[in-house]
Design a protein around this motif. Structure first.
Motif, PDB file in Angstrom:
ATOM      1  N   ALA A 139     -22.616  69.428  -0.624  1.00 13.55           N
ATOM      2  CA  ALA A 139     -22.015  68.531   0.367  1.00 13.55           C
ATOM      3  C   ALA A 139     -22.738  68.640   1.703  1.00 13.55           C
ATOM      4  O   ALA A 139     -22.980  67.630   2.381  1.00 13.55           O
ATOM      5  N   SER A 140     -23.111  69.847   2.088  1.00 14.22           N
ATOM      6  CA  SER A 140     -23.818  70.030   3.355  1.00 14.22           C
ATOM      7  C   SER A 140     -25.179  69.350   3.333  1.00 14.22           C
ATOM      8  O   SER A 140     -25.601  68.750   4.329  1.00 14.22           O
ATOM      9  N   VAL A 141     -25.871  69.427   2.193  1.00 14.50           N
ATOM     10  CA  VAL A 141     -27.169  68.765   2.075  1.00 14.50           C
ATOM     11  C   VAL A 141     -27.005  67.250   2.189  1.00 14.50           C
ATOM     12  O   VAL A 141     -27.766  66.575   2.891  1.00 14.50           O
ATOM     13  N   VAL A 142     -25.990  66.705   1.518  1.00 11.31           N
ATOM     14  CA  VAL A 142     -25.754  65.256   1.573  1.00 11.31           C
ATOM     15  C   VAL A 142     -25.430  64.822   2.999  1.00 11.31           C
ATOM     16  O   VAL A 142     -25.978  63.829   3.506  1.00 11.31           O
ATOM     17  N   VAL A 143     -24.545  65.560   3.668  1.00  7.52           N
ATOM     18  CA  VAL A 143     -24.180  65.224   5.048  1.00  7.52           C
ATOM     19  C   VAL A 143     -25.400  65.306   5.962  1.00  7.52           C
ATOM     20  O   VAL A 143     -25.601  64.450   6.837  1.00  7.52           O
ATOM     21  N   ALA A 144     -26.230  66.336   5.759  1.00  8.11           N
ATOM     22  CA  ALA A 144     -27.427  66.503   6.593  1.00  8.11           C
ATOM     23  C   ALA A 144     -28.391  65.337   6.412  1.00  8.11           C
ATOM     24  O   ALA A 144     -28.942  64.814   7.391  1.00  8.11           O
ATOM     25  N   VAL A 145     -28.615  64.910   5.171  1.00  2.00           N
ATOM     26  CA  VAL A 145     -29.552  63.808   4.914  1.00  2.00           C
ATOM     27  C   VAL A 145     -29.018  62.499   5.492  1.00  2.00           C
ATOM     28  O   VAL A 145     -29.772  61.708   6.071  1.00  2.00           O
TER      29      VAL A 145
END
Length: 313
Positions: A139-145
């Motif tokens: 989820a953090s990777v998706v939010v960051a992208v």
């Protein structure tokens, strides 16, 4: 001398803070390079070569004044394979990024390169662990992208792209080199002190970047020098701070921060670049830019909570 430690949650957050600071420093590259290009007329790879020279010069001075030459040499010799790999990957990341920008434009290259890096590391960790990514990390990777997309395209200006397909491919290569350099440097940073790993790996990167930059400059017939003293000061800044200092912060942070989390933390780079463009270059900050910046900060906080400190190896 070993620098290994048993990290806890406090050291993980300190590591994230150091890596985030490196990202903030890297965020000054874009505005600085834009001013440098306008004033000097030097090519991108020429500037990259001079940056590397400035970084090596200041690191050599620090090593000499601290009496650490023997320590750095011994450490580099002991871990020479990983030192060479990290240094070469660092050089590849920087060289391919600058060429990709020329071919496809800074916006798309920033998204592809910096967005691909955390995704690649998430996939590599999943392969190593032989399981799907944990929900919090994914989820953090998706939010960051998503935040990166909003920040990078906040201005909404179209860019001229001479060879967009090749530029995107080089941006993917640049993102892979960045991700892999952080992944290899993470265990190396636990075995070597900050000065040793920074001096050794930046030195290797310079051995690649300086000949490459000078050869390309000669082949293209670009100028090797500029009469503008401000341009030389900017080159010195970009070398000393965005190479030597920023990588020292990154390597120190990687002692207690997983490489995937560290790569997300450095996404403060485009946030910083956007804010500097607003303050110094008169650009306007859009709602999308604000939302994207907040999402990146949220992703950094989320990845900190979802990560565990790396185990010393």
């Amino acid at each position: 001398m070993s620098t290994r430690e048993v990290p806890g949650s406090g050291s993980l957050w300190r590591g994230l803070a150091l890596v985030s600071l490196a990202g903030v420093i890297w965020g000054t590259i874009g505005p600085g390079a834009q001013v440098l290009h306008d004033r000097s007329g030097l090519g991108s790879l020429t500037v990259t070569a001079y940056r590397a020279v400035a970084a090596v010069a200041v690191l050599a001075l620090v090593v000499g004044l601290s009496g650490r030459l023997g320590t750095v040499r011994a450490a580099a010799r002991r871990e020479w394979r990983r030192v060479v790999l990290v240094g070469t990957l660092t050089a590849a990341f920087q060289a391919t990024f600058f060429v990709a920008v020329v071919l496809a434009g800074v916006s798309i290259v920033t998204v592809v390169c910096l967005g691909f890096a955390p995704v690649l590391l998430l996939a590599l960790d999943s392969v190593r662990e032989r399981r799907l990514p944990r929900g919090g990390r994914a989820a953090s990777v998706v939010v960051a992208v998503v935040g990166l997309l909003l920040v990078t395209f906040a201005g909404g200006a179209a860019e001229n792209a001479s060879r967009p397909v090749l530029g995107v491919l080089l941006a993917l290569a640049s993102g892979a080199a960045y991700a892999l350099s952080a992944d290899v440097a993470a265990p190396l940073s636990q075995d070597l002190d900050t000065l040793s790993i920074t001096a050794a790996t930046v030195g290797v990167a310079a051995l690649v970047l300086v000949p490459l930059g000078l050869v390309v400059t000669a082949v293209r017939g670009d100028p090797f020098t500029t009469p503008d003293p401000t341009s030389w000061l900017l080159i010195a800044y970009l070398g000393v701070f965005t190479l030597a200092v920023a990588y020292a912060l990154l390597f120190t942070g990687l002692r207690t921060t997983p490489s995937g989390a560290a790569v997300i933390a450095t996404l403060l780079e485009p946030v910083t670049a956007v804010l500097l463009a607003v303050v110094l270059l008169g650009e306007h900050l859009t709602v999308a830019g604000v939302v994207g910046s907040l999402l990146i900060v949220l992703a950094i906080a989320g990845i900190g909570r979802a990560s565990e400190p790396p185990t010393p190896q």
